[in-house]
Design an enzyme around this catalytic site. Structure first.
Site, PDB file in Angstrom:
ATOM      1  N   PHE A  53      76.586  42.155  77.195  1.00 48.68           N
ATOM      2  CA  PHE A  53      76.782  40.856  77.838  1.00 48.68           C
ATOM      3  C   PHE A  53      78.282  40.573  77.988  1.00 48.68           C
ATOM      4  O   PHE A  53      78.741  40.165  79.059  1.00 48.68           O
ATOM      5  CB  PHE A  53      76.101  39.751  77.014  1.00 48.68           C
ATOM      6  CG  PHE A  53      76.259  38.389  77.617  1.00 48.68           C
ATOM      7  CD1 PHE A  53      75.400  37.952  78.620  1.00 48.68           C
ATOM      8  CD2 PHE A  53      77.296  37.543  77.216  1.00 48.68           C
ATOM      9  CE1 PHE A  53      75.566  36.700  79.202  1.00 48.68           C
ATOM     10  CE2 PHE A  53      77.471  36.295  77.795  1.00 48.68           C
ATOM     11  CZ  PHE A  53      76.593  35.871  78.792  1.00 48.68           C
ATOM     12  N   SER A  98      82.925  25.986  73.532  1.00 45.91           N
ATOM     13  CA  SER A  98      82.732  27.346  73.040  1.00 45.91           C
ATOM     14  C   SER A  98      84.096  27.875  72.581  1.00 45.91           C
ATOM     15  O   SER A  98      85.038  27.096  72.450  1.00 45.91           O
ATOM     16  CB  SER A  98      82.167  28.204  74.164  1.00 45.91           C
ATOM     17  OG  SER A  98      81.844  29.455  73.654  1.00 45.91           O
ATOM     18  N   GLU A 127      88.306  31.589  59.378  1.00 48.36           N
ATOM     19  CA  GLU A 127      86.948  31.557  58.842  1.00 48.36           C
ATOM     20  C   GLU A 127      86.095  32.597  59.529  1.00 48.36           C
ATOM     21  O   GLU A 127      86.483  33.109  60.588  1.00 48.36           O
ATOM     22  CB  GLU A 127      86.346  30.160  58.959  1.00 48.36           C
ATOM     23  CG  GLU A 127      86.388  29.560  60.346  1.00 48.36           C
ATOM     24  CD  GLU A 127      86.004  28.081  60.331  1.00 48.36           C
ATOM     25  OE1 GLU A 127      86.831  27.255  59.934  1.00 48.36           O
ATOM     26  OE2 GLU A 127      84.874  27.777  60.728  1.00 48.36           O
ATOM     27  N   LYS A 129      83.004  34.162  61.658  1.00 47.90           N
ATOM     28  CA  LYS A 129      82.217  33.694  62.802  1.00 47.90           C
ATOM     29  C   LYS A 129      80.748  34.035  62.519  1.00 47.90           C
ATOM     30  O   LYS A 129      80.368  35.205  62.532  1.00 47.90           O
ATOM     31  CB  LYS A 129      82.705  34.375  64.081  1.00 47.90           C
ATOM     32  CG  LYS A 129      82.084  33.805  65.329  1.00 47.90           C
ATOM     33  CD  LYS A 129      82.830  34.293  66.554  1.00 47.90           C
ATOM     34  CE  LYS A 129      82.369  33.585  67.812  1.00 47.90           C
ATOM     35  NZ  LYS A 129      80.967  33.741  68.108  1.00 47.90           N
ATOM     36  N   CYS A 424      52.786  70.591  61.364  1.00 50.54           N
ATOM     37  CA  CYS A 424      54.235  70.735  61.301  1.00 50.54           C
ATOM     38  C   CYS A 424      54.762  71.210  62.655  1.00 50.54           C
ATOM     39  O   CYS A 424      54.288  72.229  63.179  1.00 50.54           O
ATOM     40  CB  CYS A 424      54.595  71.746  60.211  1.00 50.54           C
ATOM     41  SG  CYS A 424      56.345  72.185  60.228  1.00 50.54           S
TER      42      CYS A 424
HETATM   43  S1  IVH Z   1      84.251  26.633  65.900  1.00 50.18           S
HETATM   44  C1  IVH Z   1      85.422  24.252  69.599  1.00 50.18           C
HETATM   45  N1  IVH Z   1      83.715  28.185  63.870  1.00 50.18           N
HETATM   46  O1  IVH Z   1      80.576  30.613  67.832  1.00 50.18           O
HETATM   47  C2  IVH Z   1      85.161  25.283  68.589  1.00 50.18           C
HETATM   48  N2  IVH Z   1      82.358  28.331  65.781  1.00 50.18           N
HETATM   49  O2  IVH Z   1      81.307  31.773  70.368  1.00 50.18           O
HETATM   50  C3  IVH Z   1      83.778  25.288  68.150  1.00 50.18           C
HETATM   51  N3  IVH Z   1      80.527  29.933  65.578  1.00 50.18           N
HETATM   52  O3  IVH Z   1      79.841  27.767  69.717  1.00 50.18           O
HETATM   53  C4  IVH Z   1      83.374  26.424  67.382  1.00 50.18           C
HETATM   54  N4  IVH Z   1      80.959  30.568  63.526  1.00 50.18           N
HETATM   55  O4  IVH Z   1      78.409  28.215  67.614  1.00 50.18           O
HETATM   56  C5  IVH Z   1      83.378  27.822  65.099  1.00 50.18           C
HETATM   57  N5  IVH Z   1      83.304  29.459  61.980  1.00 50.18           N
HETATM   58  C6  IVH Z   1      82.992  29.094  63.212  1.00 50.18           C
HETATM   59  C7  IVH Z   1      81.887  29.657  63.875  1.00 50.18           C
HETATM   60  C8  IVH Z   1      81.614  29.254  65.174  1.00 50.18           C
HETATM   61  C9  IVH Z   1      80.148  30.704  64.556  1.00 50.18           C
HETATM   62  C10 IVH Z   1      79.862  29.858  66.884  1.00 50.18           C
HETATM   63  C11 IVH Z   1      79.753  28.465  67.437  1.00 50.18           C
HETATM   64  C12 IVH Z   1      80.451  28.545  68.751  1.00 50.18           C
HETATM   65  C13 IVH Z   1      80.369  30.002  69.072  1.00 50.18           C
HETATM   66  C14 IVH Z   1      81.417  30.435  70.073  1.00 50.18           C
END
Ligand code: IVH
Length: 743
Positions: A53, A98, A127, A129, A424
């Protein structure tokens, strides 16, 4: 160059053609991406992997960068997601953005440079993801009043009833000391499906006749977005907060401060966030979590880096889709989708029949994957994969590739169930479980099944046995299954009696070393045939020229005869006897005949052995052809006792007291073999070069140790002079001594 410029060579025409092609591709890509988004966000059943994607998205961004006029409000680059009409729409109090994805540390650096130019010296918050599903929670006076998915960022789907079933999400916030519950709190975070529970969920899905989920993220989304919240309650979903929306009565100074407050009110926050001062520390964080990405309770697909201070976040602002104050570093993909072309059965060293996925070759985590084990027939069933499926293949780090799950949404009805064969595939013997109730089926024909023999030979030549360099998997296949001629050896008993004349002409089908299955030529699809021990016959004379590999293999086999007893015991492929038991046996008995003759009780009493192994040893030596193997090895001169004279007692101690560092590949030796040869001549090996190093042996691709030796004036022995070094020591004029200062 603009499309209206005209050149003498018809540039205008060609530009117009370029633009038309770009527009057509843009349109097709946008439609394809929109459809994939619908499958991902609405159906919770994507048919492509995240990395596929991302590739489509990248292509679209590239086209829009080259032709900005193609960008429009409907373009997927301007949207953050989508939502289903099956749930009541809710408008978020504040837009849910996003993140901008980047795929290299250089891109993180570029992002950080841009920020620093505007606001120097700002601390970063790092942090993980979390690979889950974003939700927006609204607390009024501390009570959870609404929960929604992200949807398109402005409008999401109301999943309040479902979210209320998640134990980790408090329905009421608790006031903490000095921290009153705010009047309004819009908090964002990730609902995730714990990795440890994922396999179990898929097994129960398949048992219930339902399609399995492709990964924990889809499992989280599918579990949360249930029309009946009671179904969500059955799933072990959890949650971690990672951001804020609208607030009243709460004015945090920084992202980290907000996490402390959220945690104090009872909201789950990540234990992994860290505030750092420099971009180098950001890189260290990325590295740290990249290397343990599968060790956390939830899947992570990257690291999010944010500017910590909220005032600065506001100043930096956002585009329509993503904030400027944050960036997501995505780890290299370890999961891809590919076609499961077939399921074949491979026969192991002890006869175990293992179903193997034959895949349309695909690159994953840095290497090409064509086969992946499916363990046993029960596992094939539990995973719910069918021949012809698109499947998710994963290769985590150095781990062997694995089929995670089928992509059920991509089925067209032509997929076929797998049935374990009755016979086999290598020797046609009837497969059977070794004992009643065993899940594994085995080929009982240990003596002449070519599959078992090939695997035993490969094991025997490997690192934990005779350690024969140049006797790799193809060489072992060739000895057992030469094309158009009788096997060169009947079983492993003959392995030390091979001669160059006998092996030179062998042709053999190339097989995959892990599965043992033939590896067809990707171009023709036909079996690939090689002559592993010789060059192709000379076109004019028909003469087959010896290959250095074959000569070296025979020399190495000869040397291997003096390996210590435990390696010989391990090489016998006695069931349950691995290197640890073999060492215990060798140490206790010191002699192969004594191991063979010992009573079962005595053997079982040896520390690290026990009754199962003792019984297996007794059974093994009770078989005539097994004892013949031992006799053939004895006659060939293989070491049968550990008190046989130590090679150091018979070899001249040419390297006595010398500390040697070996770097790069030495022709004819494995790393361990070269070290043992130095030791046998009284030398000592270490791994780092210092002033005290007596000599550095530099083989192929020697690396930095060579440079260090030059720098320190340590004598260097070239790899091809290694034999002479062993027999004559260092004081030879032929040995290079680079850079040493005359006294
Ligand atoms: S911050 C405006 N922190 O990743 C910033 N997002 O690809 C908002 N996600 O929509 C997101 N871990 O659903 C943030 N530690 C983290 C995250 C995180 C996962 C997701 C979240 C976001 C997406 C973007």
């Amino acid at each position: 160059m603009s499309t209206t410029e005209t050149g003498l060579d018809g540039t205008e025409e060609s530009n117009d053609a370029d633009f038309a092609a770009a527009r057509a591709r843009h349109e097709a890509l946008a439609a394809e991406i929109t459809e994939h988004r619908r499958r991902y966000y609405v159906d919770d059943a994507p048919t492509v992997s995240d990395s596929q994607f991302d590739d489509l998205m990248h292509e679209l961004v590239d086209i829009e960068t080259a032709h900005p006029e193609l960008k429009n409000a409907e373009s997927p680059t301007e949207q953050v997601g989508t939502f289903s009409e099956a749930f009541t729409p809710v408008t978020h109090l504040e837009k849910m953005l996003s993140l901008q994805d980047v795929f290299s540390v250089e891109e993180v650096q570029t992002w950080a440079d841009r920020i620093t130019a505007e606001v120097p010296g700002e601390p970063y918050l790092c942090e993980v993801k979390i690979d889950g599903l974003a939700v927006d929670l609204v607390y009024e006076q501390g009570r959870l009043v609404r929960a929604a998915t992200r949807g398109d960022g402005t409008t999401g789907e109301d999943v309040t009833a479902n979210v209320r079933t998640i134990a980790a999400i408090p329905r009421r916030l608790t006031a903490a000391e000095g921290l009153d519950v705010p009047e309004l709190l819009e908090v964002r975070g990730e609902v995730y499906f714990p990795t440890a529970d994922f396999e179990r969920l898929n097994e129960s899905q398949v048992e219930a006749g339902k399609a399995p989920f492709a990964n924990p993220r889809n499992a989280a989304a599918g579990s949360l977005r249930q029309k009946d919240a009671a179904k969500t309650a059955e799933r072990p979903l959890s949650f971690i907060a990672h951001g804020l929306g609208a607030l009243r009565g709460f004015e945090p100074k920084s992202q980290s401060h907000s996490y402390e407050a959220l945690a104090a009110w009872g909201l789950p926050t990540s234990p992994y966030w860290r505030v750092v001062a420099t971009v180098d520390e950001v890189f260290a964080y990325i590295e740290e979590f990249g290397s343990q990405r599968h060790a956390l309770v939830h899947e992570i697909d990257g690291v999010v880096v944010k500017i910590d201070r909220l005032g600065v976040q506001r100043r930096l602002g956002a585009t329509s889709r993503t904030p400027r104050w944050a960036v997501a570093f995505k780890f290299p993909p370890e999961e891809v989708n590919t076609k499961l072309l077939d399921i074949k059965v491979s026969i192991g060293r002890t006869g175990r029949a293992t179903p193997y996925a034959v895949l349309e070759p695909v690159r994953v985590a840095g290497s090409e994957v064509e086969f992946a084990t499916l363990h046993n027939a029960d596992q094939v069933k539990a995973k719910g994969v069918k021949i012809g499926d698109t499947v998710v293949v994963r290769k985590a780090g150095d781990v062997i590739p694995e089929v995670v799950a089928p992509v059920a949404a991509a089925r067209d009805g032509s997929e076929a169930e797998f049935a374990m064969p009755e016979r086999c595939p290598e020797c046609d013997a009837v497969l059977a479980p070794a004992a009643e109730g065993d899940v594994d089926l085995r080929c009982p024909n240990a003596r002449s099944c070519p599959g078992q023999l090939r695997e035993r030979l490969a094991y025997l030549s490997g690192r934990s046995c005779f350690d024969v360099d140049r006797m790799g998997f193809i060489a072992c296949s060739a000895l057992v299954q030469p094309l158009g001629m009788d096997p060169v050896i009947e079983n492993e008993g003959g392995v030390f009696d091979l001669t160059l004349e006998r092996i030179l002409p062998i042709r053999v089908v190339v097989r995959d070393p892990d599965s043992g299955l033939p590896k067809p030529d990707p171009k023709t699809g036909e079996d690939k045939v090689v002559t592993p021990f010789a060059r192709q016959p000379d076109k004019k004379t028909g003469e087959i020229l010896p290959r250095k590999n074959a000569e070296e293999m025979l020399q190495n086999l000869d040397k291997a005869k003096s390996q210590p007893l435990w390696r010989v015991v391990n090489a016998l492929s006695i069931r349950h006897v691995g290197p640890v038991a073999a060492q215990a046996l060798a140490e206790h008995f010191g002699d192969l005949d004594r191991i063979a003759e010992a009573g079962e009780e005595e053997t079982a009493a040896v520390d690290g052995v026990g009754p199962t192994i003792a019984a297996a040893i007794k059974d093994w030596f009770a078989v005539d052809w097994h004892r013949e193997i031992v006799e053939q090895w004895r006659e060939a001169g293989v070491r049968m006792r550990d008190d046989a004279p130590d090679p150091s007692e018979v070899l001249p101690q040419t390297l006595e007291g010398l500390t040697v560092v070996i770097t790069g590949g030495i022709p004819g030796y494995t790393r361990e073999g070269a070290a043992a040869a130095v030791k046998a001549r009284g030398g000592k090996t270490t791994s780092s070069v210092s002033k005290k190093t007596g000599a550095v042996v530099a083989g192929d691709k020697p690396g930095s140790k060579y440079d260090k030796a030059v720098q320190l004036g340590v004598p260097i022995v070239q790899g091809e002079d290694f034999e002479r070094f062993l027999s004559e020591g260092l004081s030879q004029p032929e040995t290079d001594s680079v850079g040493s200062e005359p006294e």
